[in-house]
Enzyme design. Structure first.
Site, PDB file in Angstrom:
ATOM      1  N   ILE A 165     -33.120  78.508   1.328  1.00 15.89           N
ATOM      2  CA  ILE A 165     -31.659  78.419   0.816  1.00 15.89           C
ATOM      3  C   ILE A 165     -30.715  77.297   1.312  1.00 15.89           C
ATOM      4  O   ILE A 165     -30.072  76.999   0.482  1.00 15.89           O
ATOM      5  CB  ILE A 165     -31.117  80.083   1.352  1.00 15.89           C
ATOM      6  CG1 ILE A 165     -32.131  81.123   0.961  1.00 15.89           C
ATOM      7  CG2 ILE A 165     -29.833  80.303   0.289  1.00 15.89           C
ATOM      8  CD1 ILE A 165     -32.709  81.222  -0.379  1.00 15.89           C
ATOM      9  N   GLU A 166     -31.006  77.152   2.709  1.00 17.42           N
ATOM     10  CA  GLU A 166     -30.102  76.227   3.031  1.00 17.42           C
ATOM     11  C   GLU A 166     -30.401  74.851   2.738  1.00 17.42           C
ATOM     12  O   GLU A 166     -29.228  74.185   2.343  1.00 17.42           O
ATOM     13  CB  GLU A 166     -30.379  76.201   4.658  1.00 17.42           C
ATOM     14  CG  GLU A 166     -29.462  77.447   5.267  1.00 17.42           C
ATOM     15  CD  GLU A 166     -27.916  77.210   5.139  1.00 17.42           C
ATOM     16  OE1 GLU A 166     -27.493  76.455   5.067  1.00 17.42           O
ATOM     17  OE2 GLU A 166     -27.393  78.476   5.600  1.00 17.42           O
ATOM     18  N   SER A 167     -31.561  74.570   2.748  1.00 14.45           N
ATOM     19  CA  SER A 167     -31.840  72.862   2.476  1.00 14.45           C
ATOM     20  C   SER A 167     -32.916  72.559   1.720  1.00 14.45           C
ATOM     21  O   SER A 167     -33.520  71.578   1.579  1.00 14.45           O
ATOM     22  CB  SER A 167     -32.048  72.228   3.718  1.00 14.45           C
ATOM     23  OG  SER A 167     -33.093  72.799   4.572  1.00 14.45           O
ATOM     24  N   TYR A 270     -25.618  84.453  -1.203  1.00 14.05           N
ATOM     25  CA  TYR A 270     -26.287  83.768  -0.087  1.00 14.05           C
ATOM     26  C   TYR A 270     -27.427  84.958   0.253  1.00 14.05           C
ATOM     27  O   TYR A 270     -28.606  84.543   0.207  1.00 14.05           O
ATOM     28  CB  TYR A 270     -25.277  83.612   1.062  1.00 14.05           C
ATOM     29  CG  TYR A 270     -25.819  82.828   2.120  1.00 14.05           C
ATOM     30  CD1 TYR A 270     -26.305  81.580   1.804  1.00 14.05           C
ATOM     31  CD2 TYR A 270     -26.199  83.493   3.376  1.00 14.05           C
ATOM     32  CE1 TYR A 270     -26.951  80.781   2.829  1.00 14.05           C
ATOM     33  CE2 TYR A 270     -26.999  82.801   4.473  1.00 14.05           C
ATOM     34  CZ  TYR A 270     -27.218  81.371   4.491  1.00 14.05           C
ATOM     35  OH  TYR A 270     -27.622  80.772   5.179  1.00 14.05           O
TER      36      TYR A 270
END
Length: 521
Positions: A165-167, A270
């Site tokens: 999800i982040e990167s 998120y």
């Protein structure tokens, strides 16, 4: 426990197994004990105390060994235990995980989030199989290490999916807000969790350091909010923001769970994103998805370097492509590895021994062709390049110097290492070196008319220049006087130029001239 302590029949079955984890050894030990014939007792010498525990995800943190049992052989007497004491005692699974995905599924421990946003994200990911495949291919290098760290901390293995999800598992990713690395740390948060950021390395991109910091942060957030969904929201939005949102709902008598809080759209999506990825990993067939095989064993191991060494040479000695080397060591942001600042390198498991052997046998001369030079004064990049024997373009490129700036005194710059330089870069420089720049001052040639009784000194004071500069620009002495109406040449910064334009004297402007430090020219 070591393999030599196991019965021969068990050792025979273990021959094809390459990696043995602590939990597997414990399961084997249990089986070995049960295999003893009824009525027989194994010699005490062949039953050493088990000092390694199973992975933390399989047993709660409340586990405690009986005080009188550690290190002692079974004496045939069984002690009574209360029902509540037995609640944690589980039978160790006999089957080892098929692959790393199976291992991750076994450690899922978060409550599932059910919402329309989860279904929306499931559809979004499953409609992009190529994107899912690229992300998971990248994760192969890092996922085993993350899962190991989560299990050691008894944390839910869903968190191993968070970098998706982040990167998208890209350790070189940088957001518009300057968050960097696989776990997307902001500079200030990275410093709080002891991730070094200097001219030669950025630990926000380091695989091991950033994972340690991310899990520290997530544990801190979970300890504060007591809920993993709220902890994840705080990881994305900030713990202060989540705390204020909870307090607002409490004042209004509203629920304070993740779905009930008012939050930005990015944070609202998120946790549903993570839940969607979790669902796909849990049941890929149900979502018509295919996950690349990731075997349940380490991808990399660390090696120690004691001398500065070029990145290209290190990759060559390890016999791995430079891109693969950089993917495992993404915190190194310059073409040389400074041993004083980065003493550990990560290499593919089978290449670590190759690197050490090739390094020991290397006879090609110096290992590092770069060293560090500290700027003695504030200067333009072009002037610094001349001092160190480089072109300005090369100096800017290797040190990431932005345009239209001057290099401030004390900056650490990477420069070619002369043949006579034997010493490596010191720990202090390797750990604290920084490139410090300031905007380049643009001076414009300006002509003003001297007033009655004006001199070099009064003109200099009036336009914030030094008498020596005014004298040099007009080819007179510093004590000279000007005749009324005489043309005086000045090179002024924009602020002084505006003052000159507002005066009564005529002003002409010509080609701008750049100066690193007007007071020294």
């Amino acid at each position: 426990m070591v393999l030599a302590d196991l019965p021969p029949c068990v050792l025979e079955k273990l021959k094809p197994v390459k990696f043995i984890t602590a939990s597997l050894l414990l399961a084997i030990a249990t089986l070995a004990g049960c295999a003893t014939a009824p009525g027989s007792t194994a010699p005490a010498a062949t039953a050493p105390a088990v000092t390694s525990a199973p992975p933390a995800h399989s047993l709660p943190n409340t586990r405690q060994a009986p005080a009188n049992s550690r290190g002692k052989p079974y004496d045939g007497v069984m002690s009574d235990i209360a029902v509540q004491q037995a609640s944690w005692q589980q039978v160790t699974p006999l089957a080892t995980p098929i692959d790393l995905w199976d291992r991750i599924r076994r450690g899922f421990a978060m409550p599932d989030l059910q919402s329309d946003l989860v279904r929306d994200r499931e559809q979004w990911y499953t409609s992009r199989p190529d994107y899912i495949y690229r992300m998971t291919e990248r994760s192969k290098k890092y996922l085993f290490h993350i899962v190991e760290e989560l299990e050691l901390r008894n944390m839910p293995t869903e968190l191993a999916l968070l970098p998706f999800i982040e990167s998208a598992f890209n350790p070189q990713a940088v957001s518009g807000a300057k968050a960097a690395g696989m776990w997307q740390f902001m500079p200030a948060t990275g410093k709080y969790f002891e991730l070094k950021q200097n001219a030669f390395r950025d630990d926000r991109r380091d695989v091991q350091a950033s994972t340690r910091a991310a899990l520290d942060y997530l544990q801190k957030l979970h300890n504060r909010f007591g809920d993993w969904h709220l902890a994840l929201a705080a990881y994305n939005w900030g713990e202060g923001s989540v705390g204020r949102a909870i307090a607002k709902n409490q004042r209004a008598g509203l629920a304070t769970d993740y779905l009930s809080l008012s939050m930005p759209m990015e944070t609202r999506f998120y946790v549903p994103k993570l839940q969607a990825i979790k669902n796909i990993v849990a049941r890929p067939d149900a979502y018509s998805s295919k996950l690349p095989l990731i075997e349940n064993h380490p991808y990399f191991q660390s090696v120690t370097v004691s001398r500065d060494i070029d990145v290209a040479l290190a990759a060559k000695l390890a016999e791995v492509p430079v891109d693969d080397f950089k993917a495992l060591n993404p915190s190194i942001n310059r073409p040389v590895i400074l041993a004083a600042g980065t003493p550990q390198l990560l290499l593919p498991w089978d290449n670590a021994e190759v690197f050490e052997s090739n390094l020991q046998a290397y006879t090609g001369g110096r290992l590092a062709s770069w060293t560090v030079w500290i700027a003695p004064t504030t200067m333009r990049p072009a002037d610094a390049a001349k001092r160190v024997g480089m072109t300005e373009a090369d100096l800017r490129s290797v040190n990431a110097i932005p345009p239209r700036v001057v290099i401030r005194a004390g900056s650490t710059l990477l420069v070619p290492r002369a043949n006579h330089i034997q010493a490596d870069v010191t720990v202090k420089v390797a750990d604290t070196g920084q490139l410090s720049v300031s905007p380049e001052v643009v001076l414009r040639r300006t002509v003003v008319k001297a007033g009655k009784g004006e001199s070099v000194a009064t003109i200099a004071r009036k336009y914030r220049a030094s008498p020596a500069q005014v004298a040099q620009w007009n080819k007179v002495s510093s004590s000279a006087n000007f005749k009324p109406g005489q043309a005086v040449v000045l090179f002024l910064a924009p602020s002084a130029l505006a003052k000159a334009s507002a005066g009564t004297g005529a002003v002409t402007r010509r080609q701008p001239v750049r100066r690193a430090n007007p007071k020294k020219h």
